[in-house]
Design a protein around this motif. Structure first.
Motif, mmCIF file in Angstrom:
data_model
loop_
_atom_site.group_PDB
_atom_site.id
_atom_site.type_symbol
_atom_site.label_atom_id
_atom_site.label_comp_id
_atom_site.label_asym_id
_atom_site.label_seq_id
_atom_site.Cartn_x
_atom_site.Cartn_y
_atom_site.Cartn_z
ATOM 1 N N GLN A 19 0.827 -1.197 0.000
ATOM 2 C CA GLN A 19 0.000 0.000 0.000
ATOM 3 C C GLN A 19 0.863 1.249 0.000
ATOM 4 O O GLN A 19 0.505 2.261 -0.614
ATOM 5 C CB GLN A 19 -0.923 -0.019 1.211
ATOM 6 N N VAL A 20 1.971 1.149 0.732
ATOM 7 C CA VAL A 20 2.873 2.304 0.731
ATOM 8 C C VAL A 20 3.346 2.598 -0.686
ATOM 9 O O VAL A 20 3.371 3.742 -1.142
ATOM 10 C CB VAL A 20 4.080 2.025 1.660
ATOM 11 N N SER A 68 -8.243 -1.270 2.614
ATOM 12 C CA SER A 68 -9.300 -0.268 2.583
ATOM 13 C C SER A 68 -8.738 1.131 2.453
ATOM 14 O O SER A 68 -9.339 2.015 1.807
ATOM 15 C CB SER A 68 -10.149 -0.381 3.849
ATOM 16 N N PHE A 69 -7.585 1.328 3.065
ATOM 17 C CA PHE A 69 -6.962 2.656 3.005
ATOM 18 C C PHE A 69 -6.699 3.056 1.562
ATOM 19 O O PHE A 69 -7.011 4.155 1.119
ATOM 20 C CB PHE A 69 -5.665 2.631 3.825
ATOM 21 N N VAL A 70 -6.101 2.112 0.847
ATOM 22 C CA VAL A 70 -5.753 2.420 -0.537
ATOM 23 C C VAL A 70 -7.001 2.592 -1.388
ATOM 24 O O VAL A 70 -7.048 3.413 -2.298
ATOM 25 C CB VAL A 70 -4.859 1.299 -1.124
ATOM 26 N N ALA A 71 -8.030 1.796 -1.076
ATOM 27 C CA ALA A 71 -9.284 1.933 -1.827
ATOM 28 C C ALA A 71 -9.811 3.352 -1.703
ATOM 29 O O ALA A 71 -10.171 4.009 -2.690
ATOM 30 C CB ALA A 71 -10.302 0.919 -1.327
ATOM 31 N N ALA A 72 -9.815 3.837 -0.472
ATOM 32 C CA ALA A 72 -10.310 5.190 -0.261
ATOM 33 C C ALA A 72 -9.427 6.196 -1.003
ATOM 34 O O ALA A 72 -9.917 7.122 -1.671
ATOM 35 C CB ALA A 72 -10.317 5.502 1.237
ATOM 36 N N LEU A 73 -8.140 5.963 -0.886
ATOM 37 C CA LEU A 73 -7.210 6.863 -1.538
ATOM 38 C C LEU A 73 -7.431 6.896 -3.053
ATOM 39 O O LEU A 73 -7.389 7.946 -3.693
ATOM 40 C CB LEU A 73 -5.773 6.381 -1.249
ATOM 41 N N GLU A 74 -7.672 5.719 -3.607
ATOM 42 C CA GLU A 74 -7.893 5.628 -5.060
ATOM 43 C C GLU A 74 -9.051 6.496 -5.466
ATOM 44 O O GLU A 74 -8.999 7.264 -6.407
ATOM 45 C CB GLU A 74 -8.156 4.153 -5.418
ATOM 46 N N ILE A 75 -10.104 6.408 -4.727
ATOM 47 C CA ILE A 75 -11.306 7.150 -5.104
ATOM 48 C C ILE A 75 -11.072 8.647 -4.926
ATOM 49 O O ILE A 75 -11.363 9.454 -5.814
ATOM 50 C CB ILE A 75 -12.530 6.685 -4.283
ATOM 51 N N ILE A 76 -10.500 8.985 -3.791
ATOM 52 C CA ILE A 76 -10.357 10.419 -3.501
ATOM 53 C C ILE A 76 -9.358 11.053 -4.474
ATOM 54 O O ILE A 76 -9.672 12.056 -5.125
ATOM 55 C CB ILE A 76 -9.867 10.645 -2.059
ATOM 56 N N VAL A 77 -8.166 10.481 -4.548
ATOM 57 C CA VAL A 77 -7.103 11.135 -5.317
ATOM 58 C C VAL A 77 -7.224 10.846 -6.803
ATOM 59 O O VAL A 77 -7.348 11.739 -7.638
ATOM 60 C CB VAL A 77 -5.711 10.670 -4.821
ATOM 61 N N GLY A 91 -5.146 -11.224 4.185
ATOM 62 C CA GLY A 91 -5.606 -10.602 5.416
ATOM 63 C C GLY A 91 -5.807 -9.114 5.215
ATOM 64 O O GLY A 91 -5.463 -8.547 4.177
ATOM 65 N N ILE A 92 -6.359 -8.528 6.192
ATOM 66 C CA ILE A 92 -6.634 -7.099 6.097
ATOM 67 C C ILE A 92 -5.417 -6.354 6.613
ATOM 68 O O ILE A 92 -4.907 -6.652 7.685
ATOM 69 C CB ILE A 92 -7.873 -6.706 6.891
ATOM 70 N N VAL A 93 -4.996 -5.406 5.831
ATOM 71 C CA VAL A 93 -3.911 -4.541 6.301
ATOM 72 C C VAL A 93 -4.530 -3.212 6.657
ATOM 73 O O VAL A 93 -5.054 -2.511 5.789
ATOM 74 C CB VAL A 93 -2.846 -4.361 5.210
ATOM 75 N N THR A 94 -4.464 -2.891 7.894
ATOM 76 C CA THR A 94 -5.188 -1.705 8.349
ATOM 77 C C THR A 94 -4.427 -0.429 7.997
ATOM 78 O O THR A 94 -3.219 -0.447 7.789
ATOM 79 C CB THR A 94 -5.359 -1.741 9.869
ATOM 80 N N PRO A 95 -5.172 0.657 7.958
ATOM 81 C CA PRO A 95 -4.516 1.954 7.734
ATOM 82 C C PRO A 95 -3.452 2.269 8.768
ATOM 83 O O PRO A 95 -2.455 2.937 8.493
ATOM 84 C CB PRO A 95 -5.654 2.955 7.809
ATOM 85 N N LYS A 96 -3.687 1.744 9.970
ATOM 86 C CA LYS A 96 -2.720 2.009 11.037
ATOM 87 C C LYS A 96 -1.362 1.439 10.658
ATOM 88 O O LYS A 96 -0.316 2.083 10.803
ATOM 89 C CB LYS A 96 -3.224 1.377 12.331
ATOM 90 N N GLN A 97 -1.396 0.216 10.126
ATOM 91 C CA GLN A 97 -0.143 -0.413 9.725
ATOM 92 C C GLN A 97 0.557 0.398 8.631
ATOM 93 O O GLN A 97 1.769 0.600 8.637
ATOM 94 C CB GLN A 97 -0.399 -1.824 9.209
ATOM 95 N N VAL A 98 -0.266 0.866 7.722
ATOM 96 C CA VAL A 98 0.293 1.644 6.622
ATOM 97 C C VAL A 98 0.937 2.918 7.163
ATOM 98 O O VAL A 98 2.035 3.321 6.759
ATOM 99 C CB VAL A 98 -0.800 1.983 5.589
ATOM 100 N N GLY A 99 0.219 3.535 8.117
ATOM 101 C CA GLY A 99 0.752 4.773 8.667
ATOM 102 C C GLY A 99 2.081 4.554 9.365
ATOM 103 O O GLY A 99 3.036 5.327 9.193
ATOM 104 N N ILE A 100 2.146 3.458 10.155
ATOM 105 C CA ILE A 100 3.397 3.164 10.856
ATOM 106 C C ILE A 100 4.529 2.912 9.848
ATOM 107 O O ILE A 100 5.647 3.387 10.021
ATOM 108 C CB ILE A 100 3.207 1.940 11.777
ATOM 109 N N ALA A 101 4.186 2.210 8.785
ATOM 110 C CA ALA A 101 5.216 1.951 7.752
ATOM 111 C C ALA A 101 5.687 3.248 7.129
ATOM 112 O O ALA A 101 6.864 3.468 6.879
ATOM 113 C CB ALA A 101 4.659 1.010 6.687
ATOM 114 N N LEU A 102 4.742 4.146 6.897
ATOM 115 C CA LEU A 102 5.114 5.412 6.258
ATOM 116 C C LEU A 102 6.029 6.249 7.143
ATOM 117 O O LEU A 102 6.970 6.861 6.671
ATOM 118 C CB LEU A 102 3.857 6.218 5.929
ATOM 119 N N PHE A 103 5.702 6.269 8.451
ATOM 120 C CA PHE A 103 6.530 7.087 9.328
ATOM 121 C C PHE A 103 7.815 6.404 9.737
ATOM 122 O O PHE A 103 8.690 7.000 10.331
ATOM 123 C CB PHE A 103 5.742 7.473 10.578
#
Lengths: 622, 87, 197
Positions: free
Chosen positions: B46-47, C49-58, C122-134
């Motif tokens: 996703q990143v 789900s995070f990316v899905a939302a991102l896809e639609i918005i951006v 499995g589901i990868v939550t936005p939280k995980q994505v955020g931690i990876a990003l930071f």
């Protein structure tokens, strides 16, 4: 004192270097000082070396000074070494001294020329090469000097390069001497291959040890060396370049083509005399070449009207005498004649230069006349030199040397009556054309008025050389004795009907006959000569001799025209086609490749896609 | 999806269509990333998609500005017209 | 669950294909938006789900909207559609389709080995994505922001010049030459002084 030997060639070399690098920025006076001074210093050093040599002769009467090893490859080790013995010492003394006088002369002769410094640079380079040639202890270094003088000859003949005729004359000289040089280099290869060295002294020893007299190796090698000598000394059949070489300035003609360069061949044969002694047929060839040349050139000189060309043919003829002497084994006589010839021939050329200059660049003797009173010093010195050339008995050096050769052509071990007859006829011709020239130029009514008189720098060398032309003859005894250490003396093998006195008497008589006939034809009854030429036989002979016995015409038909024809045909040969084909192929590839650059994005994208497809395929299905 | 986008890129001559096909291709690549990330239960997929998104956005910005420029200059949006660099 | 995935996938593919073949540009844009929405659904089904939302918005929301704006600005109407019809000959599809098919075959060949069902994802939550990003991807974030900045500045710069040109379009000869100096006022000034009598 002897250790200063290396300075002798190095001084002119250094001067040539300086003048060629910064000569154009120096004033003419400074350039002359450097150019003339270096030769003067070289002459002084030569005298010092001579004093050292004579006062305390080194062991074996020779002194070798090794400077460094030039090449060291697979047992081939020629060195830069200087070898001094009586032969090279004699030549050194003559050449440095005469060169010095000619340089002083040309300091004034060339004063108006723009290429003043360039002239002295070339002249000094020439003298340096000649001295290297003389002092070389191995044949490779000699060859270096040989090539150097050839190069300087080319540069100096074509000195006034803006006139294409001078360039042609220079090229002709270079190409013809090159033919001789090729023969010489093949001879060097042969000698090295069979005898394993090029050092002259050890070469001679090994040759006499390994090759019996008359062995084919010796004969071939001797003939090849003779070929080189013929080219450089302008003998038959390569003599055609010397008359045309008169296109150069007169000091050049005096130095190169009278006293120095053309005697390089004589020196070569004298140096390698052991080899020639081992090859009697080659030695005979030397004598025959000399005899034929002296006759041929004598007849040609009789018909020329350009004063310098007369002197050129005269030079060819006199060197023919030297070759004749070498051919019959009269080595010392040849060297003696070289010494005297250097004096009087250089004097003749310098005098001719004075005349040409004074009459505003007039060369034809038929337009000159009556200069006896106008240029007195020139007249007297020219007369002395002419008498020396023709052999005025007892008073001139030329008489002693030429008569020695004439006598030896009869009496030496390889001498022959025919050779003697040729030599005597040659003496007659010499006397004829010399006095023809003198009477025409100096006697009779004035042809062209004198516009310029020579200064002291031009007359003093004339006077000095004039004195030497007279006095040089009395050096005969000590000179021959001195040369004995380097060259074997000639034994009188057979005398027969002729004794030395009788031979000299005949020679003296010939001189007078020639003088008389010249007087008759050219002073008293001038129309007799024209009448002779007007007759059909006379005219055809005259034209034939004038054109140097047709040698130029023969060479043109046999060598030059076919060569031009062949190169015309071969202009677009198949080798060219190969290279053109390479270029054409490259262009075709370029066109193909550049057509892929359409500038259209979709094309490039398609290219990328196809490329990635291929790449994936390679990775997957390997 | 990627192949479709590639086909569209190669076929269409209108510049806008070309850009749209590019977007399709980018999207397809991002899809591949996300699927891979989901397969291995990692956030990396996703990143990556996020970065691809950012890049696509910037590219669209500049690309469309250029499209306007080109239209003004060449008066047409034909990709084949823009072939001055041919050789 | 799987059915939804296949349906969404089919929608995405079909609408992309339709997009490619449209003559009218706005139709194609709309089809593209539909395709993006389909892809977003796929993302959601994969658990991202995070990316899905991102896809639609951006993607669908910002980028496509940008496209629409530009198309509207260019005002390509019926003549453009005519041109498109003219260009889209059947023969033109052959080469690219061949290439694309080969590509698909290769990719399928690549993935034929691995089989994994959707449920295993499995589901990868936005939280995980955020931690990876930071965490590990911090630098990437910074670079991405710089990239966006560059994009903004570039677009602004390109657009700025265009505006100036259009304003002085109806000027005299000298004005046009001044404009063609490329915004270099010094050169333009010199030019004008040379030309004006």
């Amino acid at each position: 004192m002897i250790r200063l030997l290396w300075l002798i060639p190095v001084l002119p070399f250094a001067s040539a270097l300086i003048l060629s690098l910064i000569g154009s920025r120096l004033s003419k006076r400074l350039a002359a000082v450097i150019g003339v001074g270096s030769i003067g210093l070289s002459a002084v050093v030569t005298i010092l070396v001579a004093i050292g040599f004579l006062a305390a002769p080194p062991a074996g009467n020779s002194y070798t000074q090794l400077l460094w090893t030039w090449i060291d490859v697979a047992g081939f080790r020629p060195k830069i070494g200087l070898y001094l013995d009586s032969l090279s010492l004699v030549m050194l003394l003559v050449i440095t001294f005469v060169a010095f006088l000619i340089h002083v002369y040309s300091a004034e002769f060339m004063i108006e020329d723009d290429g003043y410094a360039r002239f002295f640079a070339y002249m000094n380079l020439f003298v340096a090469s000649m001295l290297t040639l003389l002092l070389a202890d191995n044949l490779l270094l000699l060859y270096l000097g040989w090539e150097g003088v050839g190069l300087c000859s080319y540069l100096l003949i074509g000195f006034w390069y803006r006139d294409p005729a001078n360039g042609r004359a220079a090229r002709k000289a270079f190409i013809l001497t090159r033919v001789g040089d090729t023969a010489l280099s093949i001879g060097l290869y042969l000698l090295f291959t069979h005898l394993g060295t090029l050092d002259i002294q050890s070469l001679m020893q090994r040759a006499s040890a390994q090759w019996p007299a008359g062995s084919s190796y010796a004969v071939v090698a001797a003939f090849l060396l003779l070929g080189g000598a013929i080219g450089k000394s302008a003998q038959l059949p390569l003599q055609v370049w010397l008359p045309d070489a008169m296109a150069g300035p007169t000091p050049v003609s005096a130095l190169l083509h009278a006293a120095t360069m053309v005697t390089a061949g004589v020196y070569l044969i004298a140096r390698t005399h052991v080899l020639f002694s081992l090859a009697p047929s080659a030695q005979l060839a030397v004598a025959v070449v000399g005899a034929c040349t002296l006759l041929l050139a004598g007849f040609s000189a009789l018909t020329q009207h350009d004063i310098k060309r007369i002197l050129a043919y005269s030079t060819i003829s006199q060197i023919g005498y030297m070759f004749l002497a070498l051919g019959v084994g009269a080595w010392q006589a040849a060297m003696f004649h070289f010494v005297t010839h250097a004096f009087f021939k250089a004097l003749l050329f310098l005098g001719a230069g004075v005349i040409i200059n004074a009459l505003d660049d007039e060369h034809s003797i038929f337009r000159m006349g009556g200069l006896r009173k106008e240029l007195p010093i020139t007249f007297w010195t020219f007369l002395i030199a002419g008498c020396s050339l023709a052999g005025l008995p007892f008073l001139t050096a030329g008489f002693f040397s030429k008569d020695l050769i004439i006598w030896d052509s009869w009496s030496a071990p390889q001498g022959h009556a025919l050779l003697w007859a040729a030599a005597i006829t040659g003496a007659l011709l010499t006397s004829l054309y010399t006095f023809r020239m003198i009477f025409r130029v100096f006697f009779g009514p004035i042809g062209i008025p004198v516009t310029k008189r020579p200064g002291y720098r031009m007359t003093i060398p004339l006077v000095v050389l004039g004195i030497l032309s007279v006095v040089g003859g009395y050096l005969m005894g000590p000179l021959l004795e001195f040369l004995h250490s380097a060259l074997p003396s000639t034994i009188e093998a057979h005398t027969g009907a002729l004794t030395e006195i009788r031979s000299e008497a005949i020679a003296g008589l010939i001189f007078l006959i020639g003088l008389y006939f010249s007087y008759l034809f050219y002073v008293q009854k001038r129309n007799w000569a024209d009448a002779l030429v007007a007759k059909p036989l006379g005219r055809s002979l005259h034209q034939w001799w004038f054109a140097d016995w047709g040698f130029d015409w023969i060479y043109d038909k046999v060598f030059v025209q076919p060569f031009i024809w062949a190169s015309e045909i071969n202009k677009n040969d198949f080798v060219d086609a190969f290279y053109i084909g390479v270029g054409w192929l490259t262009q075709w590839l370029y066109k193909q490749l550049s057509s892929t650059e359409t500038g259209r994005v979709r094309w490039y994208a398609a290219g990328m896609a196809a490329g990635s497809v291929l790449f994936l395929a390679m990775v997957l299905f390997k | 999806m990627f192949s479709l986008g590639l086909t569209g890129l190669l076929v269409r001559r209108n510049l806008i269509f070309v850009l749209m096909s590019l977007e399709v291709m980018l999207n397809a690549a991002g899809l591949a990333f996300v699927v891979a990330g989901a397969r291995w239960h990692q956030a990396d997929g996703q990143v990556m998609f996020l970065f691809i998104l950012a890049m696509a956005a910037a590219e669209v910005c500049v690309g469309l500005a250029l499209v306007l420029e080109i239209y003004h200059r060449f008066k047409s949006l034909d990709v084949d017209e823009l072939s001055e660099m041919r050789g | 669950m799987e059915v939804a995935f296949y349906i969404a996938g089919a929608v995405a593919v079909v609408s992309t294909a339709l997009m490619l073949t449209r003559l009218h540009i706005v139709h194609a844009l709309l089809y593209l938006i539909v395709s993006l929405l389909g892809v977003a659904v796929v993302f959601y089904l994969l658990g991202a789900s995070f990316v899905a939302a991102l896809e639609i918005i951006v993607y669908a929301g910002a980028i496509m909207v940008l496209f629409v704006f530009v198309v509207m600005m260019l005002n390509l109407g019926a003549p453009a559609a005519e041109l498109e019809k003219h260009w889209l000959t059947p023969g033109i599809w052959v080469g690219p389709l061949v290439l694309a098919t080969i590509l698909i075959i290769e990719v399928l060949y690549l993935v034929r080995g691995s089989t994994a069902s959707l449920d295993a994802a499995g589901i990868v939550t936005p939280k995980q994505v955020g931690i990876a990003l930071f965490g590990p991807y911090l630098i990437g974030v910074e670079l991405a922001s710089m990239l966006l900045l560059a994009g903004v500045v570039g677009a602004y710069h390109l657009g700025y010049r265009k505006v100036e040109k259009r304003e002085v379009q109806h000027g005299a000869d000298t004005h046009e030459r001044r404009a063609s100096a490329g915004g270099d006022l010094v050169l333009a000034g010199a030019d004008r002084s040379a030309r004006t009598p």
